[in-house]
Design an enzyme around this catalytic site. Structure first.
Site, PDB file in Angstrom:
ATOM      1  N   GLU A 411       0.832  -1.196   0.000  1.00 35.82           N
ATOM      2  CA  GLU A 411       0.000   0.000   0.000  1.00 35.82           C
ATOM      3  C   GLU A 411       0.875   1.257   0.000  1.00 35.82           C
ATOM      4  O   GLU A 411       1.938   1.292   0.622  1.00 35.82           O
ATOM      5  CB  GLU A 411      -0.896   0.020   1.239  1.00 35.82           C
ATOM      6  CG  GLU A 411      -1.820  -1.163   1.371  1.00 35.82           C
ATOM      7  CD  GLU A 411      -2.527  -1.197   2.714  1.00 35.82           C
ATOM      8  OE1 GLU A 411      -2.415  -0.203   3.477  1.00 35.82           O
ATOM      9  OE2 GLU A 411      -3.191  -2.202   3.021  1.00 35.82           O
ATOM     10  N   HIS A 496      -3.677  -7.074  10.811  1.00 33.74           N
ATOM     11  CA  HIS A 496      -4.612  -8.033  10.216  1.00 33.74           C
ATOM     12  C   HIS A 496      -4.463  -9.412  10.849  1.00 33.74           C
ATOM     13  O   HIS A 496      -4.037 -10.361  10.196  1.00 33.74           O
ATOM     14  CB  HIS A 496      -4.356  -8.148   8.711  1.00 33.74           C
ATOM     15  CG  HIS A 496      -4.444  -6.868   7.960  1.00 33.74           C
ATOM     16  ND1 HIS A 496      -3.761  -6.660   6.771  1.00 33.74           N
ATOM     17  CD2 HIS A 496      -5.142  -5.737   8.203  1.00 33.74           C
ATOM     18  CE1 HIS A 496      -4.030  -5.439   6.323  1.00 33.74           C
ATOM     19  NE2 HIS A 496      -4.859  -4.865   7.177  1.00 33.74           N
ATOM     20  N   ASN A 534      -5.975  -6.917   2.163  1.00 35.38           N
ATOM     21  CA  ASN A 534      -6.693  -6.544   3.379  1.00 35.38           C
ATOM     22  C   ASN A 534      -7.854  -7.515   3.582  1.00 35.38           C
ATOM     23  O   ASN A 534      -8.593  -7.812   2.647  1.00 35.38           O
ATOM     24  CB  ASN A 534      -7.203  -5.115   3.268  1.00 35.38           C
ATOM     25  CG  ASN A 534      -6.102  -4.142   2.937  1.00 35.38           C
ATOM     26  OD1 ASN A 534      -5.577  -4.176   1.828  1.00 35.38           O
ATOM     27  ND2 ASN A 534      -5.743  -3.286   3.863  1.00 35.38           N
TER      28      ASN A 534
END
Length: 558
Positions: A411, A496, A534
């Protein structure tokens, strides 16, 4: 003309311009820290909740109890209610529905206050240093929205409140590439996921895409355009990333016609405006059925078979300072564990070890991973400014998943501190083969996670296959002053968390705990360690699939 790299804020060699920029930021953060501890939250007025907030009395009997109000719990509650079942959700965090003394529901980032952090007296950010100096700030101890849970080799960030992780994540709503799905959930038919459940999840979550024409000129995305250009210079392509943040609202933020949220550094501690979290989507829809009650600030400790059938569930009601107000035991005929990868894993490991649920499989607590999360910052040259006012909502990522020698999705994220830093931040999602396990400690009565920071080296190696070539091509360098101890990589935290009660290992192929009819797992603990992107869209879609099967096979429609 480009300025030599050592005149930028390069980490080890910080030039004069970089030092002045950093010193200015530290001055601002120092003042913020002083303000952060001064906010008085106890005096905030309580308003009527938008969601059906209720009470749960000691000795109560409920047909269905859902433990946790995150993605899995919200999906289960909605679909069960639509099928005619009454559902009670217990959530250890708050219902984030009432403004504080500043008129906002969530804390700012600078300064932060007690609303930011779960029962802590300081903030605990992943980027926790600047120029090597710690920048976390003191706050009032409070049941804040972000928990940074420390284990032996890792900090795990989790949302606390009605809405779970949707309250604190960056909202990046990414569906994995279909060709990798067999690695994510090998026992699940990709056809049903991509044809039915991913579309259903994306629609219900209100996933939307940025206006790409607007993006090209929006000042708040200068950092992303710079990151894209430097990636292209090294031969990497980028892709726009869908989000649950309302990009139309962001346009209005940029135009100055609505209150700021993403353009006011808000994300880590919640978005006051613009974010379409679970409280506005699944949970709002569940509330509209009239069959769902949400009970916040209740921490479940014990789940065990009840003598007359169903399950006794013991829980503590806590105050906003964390002290126990009351201990309650209720009986539920069906219990859904939806406390997240860490919460559900810890709870189940404890039940097995203490004998409350002794027949749980030995695999409970295992196969945990951090989705290959690592973070780094690149210091660009002074002719590549990244912008003063940066949107906290990530719009672009570098997809290097075809590189089998080091697969990564990187990202291009913001570094929103209110001054020009010439910095591009990157959160990488990689394929880390290492897995941890939760273990119950008989001596302390607590659960720890067996994980070593060194196990993140495969993730660093994969991210370097993207970021090293960018640095070489652009003449840029890594910062080593943001993560403490001269570290260039944030490798000791997870945004995550995944796994711990894996589908078709610890449960059947739909989340049933087969030794205990009526017990189910329906959250991120079902996914073994990685989603390649994600994860929350996959968590939501899997919950949609599983609850369909559970309603059809176990509970029926009323």
């Amino acid at each position: 003309m480009r300025v030599p790299a050592d005149d930028a804020v390069s980490g080890r060699g910080i030039g004069r311009r970089g030092f002045l920029v950093g010193a200015g930021v530290l001055a601002g953060l120092g003042g913020a820290a002083a303000l952060g501890g001064a906010a008085v939250l106890g005096g905030a007025r309580r308003a009527r909740a938008a969601l059906p907030i209720g009470r749960l009395e000691d000795g109560a009997a409920v047909p269905i109890l859902v433990i946790g109000a995150g993605y899995g719990g919200a999906v289960a509650a909605l679909r069960l209610a639509e099928a005619g079942h009454d559902v009670t959700i217990v959530e250890q965090g708050m219902a984030w529905d009432t403004p504080g003394p500043d008129g906002k529901v969530f804390s700012g980032t600078v300064p932060a206050d007690g609303r930011s952090s779960w029962l802590s007296t300081t903030t605990d950010q992943p980027t926790d240093h600047l120029l090597g100096i710690p920048i976390n700030m003191p706050v009032e101890r409070y049941t804040g929205v972000l928990a940074a849970e420390h284990f032996g080799g890792i900090r795990v960030y989790q949302g606390r409140g009605v809405g779970g992780g949707s309250l604190v994540n960056g909202g990046m709503a990414v569906t994995p590439r279909r060709e990798f799905f067999h690695e994510i959930l090998p026992s699940v038919d990709p056809g049903e996921m991509y044809d039915t459940y991913y579309p259903r999840a994306n629609a219900a979550l209100r996933v939307n895409r940025i206006d790409e024409e607007w993006f090209e000129s929006a000042p708040c995305y200068e950092y992303a355009r710079v990151g894209r250009a430097l990636a292209a210079g090294a031969g990497f392509s980028t892709t726009f990333v869908p989000n649950v943040y309302d990009f139309d609202y962001m346009k209005q933020e940029q135009a100055g016609t609505v209150p700021l949220s993403a353009l006011n550094k808000e994300s880590l501690y919640g978005n006051n405006f613009g974010k379409q979290g679970l409280d506005k989507t699944y949970l709002a829809a569940a509330a509209a059925t009239g069959r769902v009650t949400v009970v916040p600030l209740h921490v479940v400790a014990v789940v065990a078979p009840a003598p007359a059938g169903g399950y006794q569930v013991r829980m503590d009601e806590i105050g906003t300072d964390g002290h126990v107000i009351a201990t309650k035991t209720v009986v539920a005929q069906h219990v859904f564990f939806a406390a997240g990868s860490v919460g559900t894993s810890k709870l189940l490991v404890t039940q097995k070890a203490t004998g409350a649920l002794p027949n749980l499989p030995d695999s409970v607590g295992s196969n945990w991973g951090n989705n290959g999360n690592v973070m780094a910052a690149r210091q660009n040259r002074l002719d590549d400014p990244t912008g003063i006012n940066q949107s906290t909502i990530t719009a672009l990522g570098i997809d290097n998943w075809d590189d089998t020698a080091g697969q990564a999705f990187v990202e291009i994220t913001s570094f929103p501190i209110g001054v020009e830093t010439f910095v591009n931040m990157h959160l990488a999602i990689t394929k880390n083969p290492n897995r941890g396990a939760f273990r119950f400690d008989e001596a302390t009565g607590r659960v720890d996670l067996d994980w070593q920071t060194a196990w993140n080296q495969p993730s660093i190696d994969a991210a370097k296959r993207v970021l090293d070539p960018i640095n070489a091509s652009a003449g840029t360098t890594y910062r080593d002053d943001l993560f403490g101890d001269g570290k260039m990589w944030g490798d000791d935290f997870a945004y995550h968390p995944l796994g711990g009660c894996v589908l078709n290992e610890s449960t059947d192929n739909y989340g049933r705990l087969t030794s205990y009819p009526g017990l189910y797992v329906i959250d991120s603990s079902l996914i073994p360690g990685s989603t390649t992107v994600n994860p929350f869209v996959t968590v939501t879609a899997l919950a949609e699939r599983n609850i369909d099967a559970i309603i059809a096979g176990d509970l029926g429609r009323r």
